[in-house]
Design an enzyme around this catalytic site. Structure first.
Site, PDB file in Angstrom:
ATOM      1  N   ASP A   1     -10.304  -1.261   3.281  1.00  0.00           N
ATOM      2  CA  ASP A   1      -9.177  -0.923   2.396  1.00  0.00           C
ATOM      3  C   ASP A   1      -8.010  -1.839   2.757  1.00  0.00           C
ATOM      4  OD1 ASP A   1      -7.613   0.180   0.492  1.00  0.00           O
ATOM      5  OD2 ASP A   1      -7.493   2.170   1.383  1.00  0.00           O
ATOM      6  N   ALA A   2      -7.996  -2.994   2.105  1.00  0.00           N
ATOM      7  CA  ALA A   2      -7.111  -4.098   2.498  1.00  0.00           C
ATOM      8  C   ALA A   2      -6.113  -4.459   1.412  1.00  0.00           C
ATOM      9  CB  ALA A   2      -7.963  -5.316   2.846  1.00  0.00           C
ATOM     10  N   LYS A   3      -6.435  -4.126   0.181  1.00  0.00           N
ATOM     11  CA  LYS A   3      -5.540  -4.385  -0.967  1.00  0.00           C
ATOM     12  C   LYS A   3      -5.032  -5.821  -0.968  1.00  0.00           C
ATOM     13  CE  LYS A   3      -4.541   0.472  -1.734  1.00  0.00           C
ATOM     14  NZ  LYS A   3      -5.155   1.154  -0.573  1.00  0.00           N
ATOM     15  N   ARG A   4      -5.960  -6.756  -0.811  1.00  0.00           N
ATOM     16  CA  ARG A   4      -5.613  -8.167  -0.809  1.00  0.00           C
ATOM     17  C   ARG A   4      -5.540  -8.711  -2.235  1.00  0.00           C
ATOM     18  NH1 ARG A   4      -4.837  -6.561   3.941  1.00  0.00           N
ATOM     19  NH2 ARG A   4      -5.515  -7.724   5.761  1.00  0.00           N
TER      20      ARG A   4
ATOM     21  N   ASP B   1       0.870  -1.181   0.000  1.00  0.00           N
ATOM     22  CA  ASP B   1       0.000   0.000   0.000  1.00  0.00           C
ATOM     23  C   ASP B   1       0.903   1.226   0.000  1.00  0.00           C
ATOM     24  OD1 ASP B   1      -2.161   1.868   0.561  1.00  0.00           O
ATOM     25  OD2 ASP B   1      -3.285   0.161   1.325  1.00  0.00           O
TER      26      ASP B   1
END
Lengths: 276, 276
Positions: free
Chosen positions: B94-97, A99
């Site tokens: 909002d984890a952006k996995r 991120d």
């Protein structure tokens, strides 16, 4: 743990096996489900049974997160057990985080400080300032996704730029310019062993974490043919093939047998290549 | 929540503001640090003060994970409070996995089932089979990273392929072919408003989640000029500019003022564009 300590362990155990702890309540032996923390009990038994044959353990963070706070407790107990009981093993949080800068710092704290893993897997899509906060932890290892083992790896990672670079190659080349890049390892899928030779030309010295041997179809011999370097330079992961070798009460023994079988293959290759 | 419900809320509140809950113990008012769960108390006060002006809340998962089990508890209390008290707001993890198929399914369960978020941010590097497990939850929204707002966005996302596609454009084009792609939104950084016009040509109908207005330097007018569509089609996030508007006891009032100021700007644009 430093990378030199890992190499020392590899030579002593004659193994570069990483055991993936993709621990799934739907797949572990029913006899464990009555325990207070079935996931931790399963992991502990697997670790105790396989640690002589393995140099690294890789909890797949999604499998813990899926259970919320309880899952996070199982993960914390697992890493604490590894660090306390087998401090020589290399630990990998397979989290694939990434991120903007200050947020990556928070993820790095989660895995390097709160949980005290030796390393974490990181996704490159957001570029340099999304990865350097992990690299800022100088006594830790950052494992960058390069070429993954799944079918979707062909969607974007193999895109060729107008300058001729394939995206995963560009990821590797750029990452070598980042601060503390000597602490980088790379994820390279075993299902694409023929690309390992190209990757070795770009990064002759870095370790490669290779998932996909076994259940995902890769061959250990192929991986070694293209991936080994003078310091071994490989961690080969097996998850399901080891941890779910049996669904009965003998699951730990069955896991040990599978881990030993892989270790013996690795030993034979290491001897043949004069690396031990 | 369906996207239509979100659109309805946007028109009612005359706002497309998302408040980012990047809650950092080092930045919240000292008066909260004696509470049992300072992070939750901070979030609750911010949410209560700003919900009239905001249509969405976006906890930044790293800030919770950094505190391990305690952080996960704060996150769980925050999303439960949102779902119970303000069920009309759209919630974003909002984890952006992103990982291989069965692992992405586990991440989807973590955010869609265990925590009951309406949506989650997902990274595209591993391709189709790493994203479709999220899209398989048909009543949930998957928010795919396209062009992010950080400097590192230029490292890989802007790579031009030999066929002429820029990587972030290829991500968008390919993703439209995936199962349940109608449930996709896209992250597009506000610092790159000039690209929003190009992106709107590719995806005239999808919602865009735009971080980077405020602290990261983007302009709301520019974002709207290029990003609005007939159904508004934008969620504009502000985190630090709202939640850290004051570090004193008046932090919630100060946050409300900042949120209202942004809402008023949005209302004026929506009226000017005849969208409300």
């Amino acid at each position: 743990m430093t990378i030199n300590t890992l190499i020392h362990q590899i030579k002593r155990k004659k193994s570069f096996l990483c055991v993936g702890l993709d621990t799934d309540l739907a797949k572990i032996p029913a006899v464990l489900l009555d325990k207070e923390d079935p996931i931790f009990e399963f992991n502990k038994a697997i670790i105790d049974a396989t640690h002589r044959f393995a140099v690294a353990y890789k909890p797949n963070i999604a499998f813990y997160e899926a259970h919320g706070i309880k899952g996070w407790e199982s993960l914390k107990k697992t890493i604490a057990y590894l660090n306390r009981t087998y401090p020589e093993v290399f630990t990998i949080a397979d989290a694939k985080r990434g991120d903007i800068g200050n947020t990556s710092t928070m993820y790095a704290k989660a895995f390097f400080e709160d949980l005290d893993f030796d390393s974490v897997t990181v996704a490159p899509y957001m570029g340099k300032d999304s990865v350097e906060p992990f690299l800022a932890f100088e006594d830790k290892v950052t494992i960058l996704l390069a070429l993954t083992s799944n079918p979707g790896a062909f969607d974007f990672q193999m895109q060729q730029s107008k300058e001729g670079d394939i995206l995963y190659q560009k990821v590797i080349k750029e990452s070598l310019q980042w601060n503390n890049s000597e602490n980088l390892m790379y994820v390279v899928g075993a299902t694409k062993a023929e690309f390992l030779g190209e990757i070795r030309k770009l990064i002759p010295n870095n370790f490669l974490l290779v998932p996909g041997v076994g259940a995902q179809g890769g061959s250990l011999e192929e991986v070694c043919k293209y991936g080994l370097n003078d310091a071994v330079g490989l961690l080969v992961n097996s998850s399901r093939g080891i941890i779910y070798a049996s669904k009965e009460q003998d699951f730990a023994d069955a896991a040990a047998q599978q881990a030993e079988a892989l270790q013996k293959q690795m030993e034979s290759i290491l001897i043949q290549e004069k690396l031990v």
